[in-house]
Design an enzyme around this catalytic site. Structure first.
Site, PDB file in Angstrom:
ATOM      1  N   LYS A  54      -2.428  -6.911 -48.680  1.00 40.62           N
ATOM      2  CA  LYS A  54      -3.076  -6.350 -49.871  1.00 40.62           C
ATOM      3  C   LYS A  54      -2.312  -5.115 -50.363  1.00 40.62           C
ATOM      4  CE  LYS A  54      -7.495  -8.288 -48.552  1.00 40.62           C
ATOM      5  NZ  LYS A  54      -8.760  -8.143 -47.853  1.00 40.62           N
ATOM      6  N   GLN A  98     -12.226  -3.477 -45.248  1.00 38.56           N
ATOM      7  CA  GLN A  98     -11.825  -4.756 -44.671  1.00 38.56           C
ATOM      8  C   GLN A  98     -12.893  -5.253 -43.689  1.00 38.56           C
ATOM      9  OE1 GLN A  98      -9.058  -6.642 -45.532  1.00 38.56           O
ATOM     10  NE2 GLN A  98     -10.026  -8.191 -44.242  1.00 38.56           N
ATOM     11  N   ASP A 121     -14.461  -5.854 -54.136  1.00 43.66           N
ATOM     12  CA  ASP A 121     -14.732  -7.077 -53.371  1.00 43.66           C
ATOM     13  C   ASP A 121     -16.001  -7.774 -53.882  1.00 43.66           C
ATOM     14  OD1 ASP A 121     -13.199  -8.310 -51.523  1.00 43.66           O
ATOM     15  OD2 ASP A 121     -13.868  -7.138 -49.794  1.00 43.66           O
TER      16      ASP A 121
END
Ligand code: NDP
Length: 295
Positions: A54, A98, A121
């Site tokens: 990422k 994460q 997200d």
């Protein structure tokens, strides 16, 4: 005849190029560079790889990134404090924590500390609510990537197609169902309590597997010519004679048998994975614009 392989890397490159152009436009017209903050707790090797990819992709596009690696024994209050600090930081446009977090941490409580305007997200209650109400907001990355891949194979108009999604998680299954519904598809969500799963799958024009069980979906579950989107990422033993590594990644779909029946199919790796990252990058730009009322 064997199915067309949907190239997730290529589709991700196309989206990343669009995101790069959008970023350059923002820099030129508004004089700032969007910034993504990534928080990793612990040393899970798979999570480390995801975070590295990422941050690398952000760099390639020109998005600024900040990486925070916290020890595996980080306390709940310390992680929440970090996320709150990033939520308040004016120079940060997107926050990604994460997942999964180490077991002692309350994931939901951490996610709710993310400013919904920076929720790249798409996991906060506000983002999930906006998705179900059909309002503009930040959409979960893996489901968004799955829709883009289906469209790349079938064309932009998915109206009326039967979509079967195996999996009802907050991260993938449920938001994927809502996104395909937005595309005017007829959506069925299957899960571990579903009866006659194979029969239901055989009805799908688009079959999305998001289960986390290696090679579960066999070729004879697939309708002839259907589009198969394999979200699963499973690490299994590699028994190939010429194997360079002891393990390998496989999806939830038995690719070898399914590709003989499907019309189009995503591979693992190289399918939904790269698209998830590309959608995260796009979301960072959307978040930067939403927060400044530039949309
Ligand atoms: P979860 O474990 O949260 O959810 C799995 C879902 O599958 C659940 O809804 C569960 O049903 C259902 N399920 C489990 N067993 C069966 C079964 N035998 N038959 C039918 N349904 C079943 O997983 P996630 O949604 O987070 O992830 C799914 C997969 O996608 C994983 O392999 C994960 O690694 C991968 N993934 C890939 C990403 C990418 O970028 N490509 C990103 C995120 C995830 P129930 O609710 O009844 O328990």
């Amino acid at each position: 005849m064997s199915a067309q392989i949907i190239d997730g890397k290529q589709q991700a490159q196309i989206l990343n190029q669009k995101t790069k152009e959008e970023l350059q436009k923002i820099e030129k017209e508004h004089g700032f560079t969007p910034c993504l903050a990534v928080v990793l707790v612990g040393e899970d090797p798979a999570s480390q790889v995801y975070v590295r990819n990422k941050v690398r992709t952000a760099g390639e596009i020109g998005i600024k990134s900040l990486e925070f690696v916290l020890p595996a024994d980080t306390k709940q209050e310390d992680l929440e404090a970090k996320v709150k600090e990033l939520s308040k930081d004016e120079s940060v446009d997107g926050i990604l924590v994460q997942l999964p977090l180490p077991k002692h941490l309350n994931q939901d409580a951490v996610i709710e500390k993310i400013d919904p305007l920076k929720d790249v997200d798409g996991l906060t209650e506000k983002s999930a609510g906006k998705l179900s109400l059909g309002k503009i907001g930040l959409r979960a990355c893996t489901p968004s990537g799955s829709v883009i891949l289906a469209k790349s194979a079938l064309g932009d108009d998915l109206t009326g197609l039967n979509v079967v999604i195996i999996g009802r998680s907050i991260l993938v299954g449920k938001p994927a169902a809502l996104l395909f519904l937005e595309e005017n598809c007829t959506v069925t969500i299957a899960h571990s309590k579903t009866k006659n799963l194979e029969e239901i799958c055989k009805n799908a024009d688009i079959l999305v597997a998001a289960v986390g069980r290696p090679l579960m979906v066999k070729g004879d579950w697939v309708k002839k010519g259907a589009c198969v989107i394999d979200v699963g990422i499973n690490r299994v033993e590699n028994n190939a004679v010429d194997a360079k590594s002891k393990t390998k990644l496989v999806g939830d779909v038995d690719f070898e048998s399914a590709k003989e029946i499907a019309g189009q199919i995503t591979p693992v790796p190289g399918g939904v994975g790269p698209m998830t990252i590309a959608c995260l990058m796009q979301n960072t730009i959307i978040a930067a614009k939403l927060r400044r009322n530039l949309v």
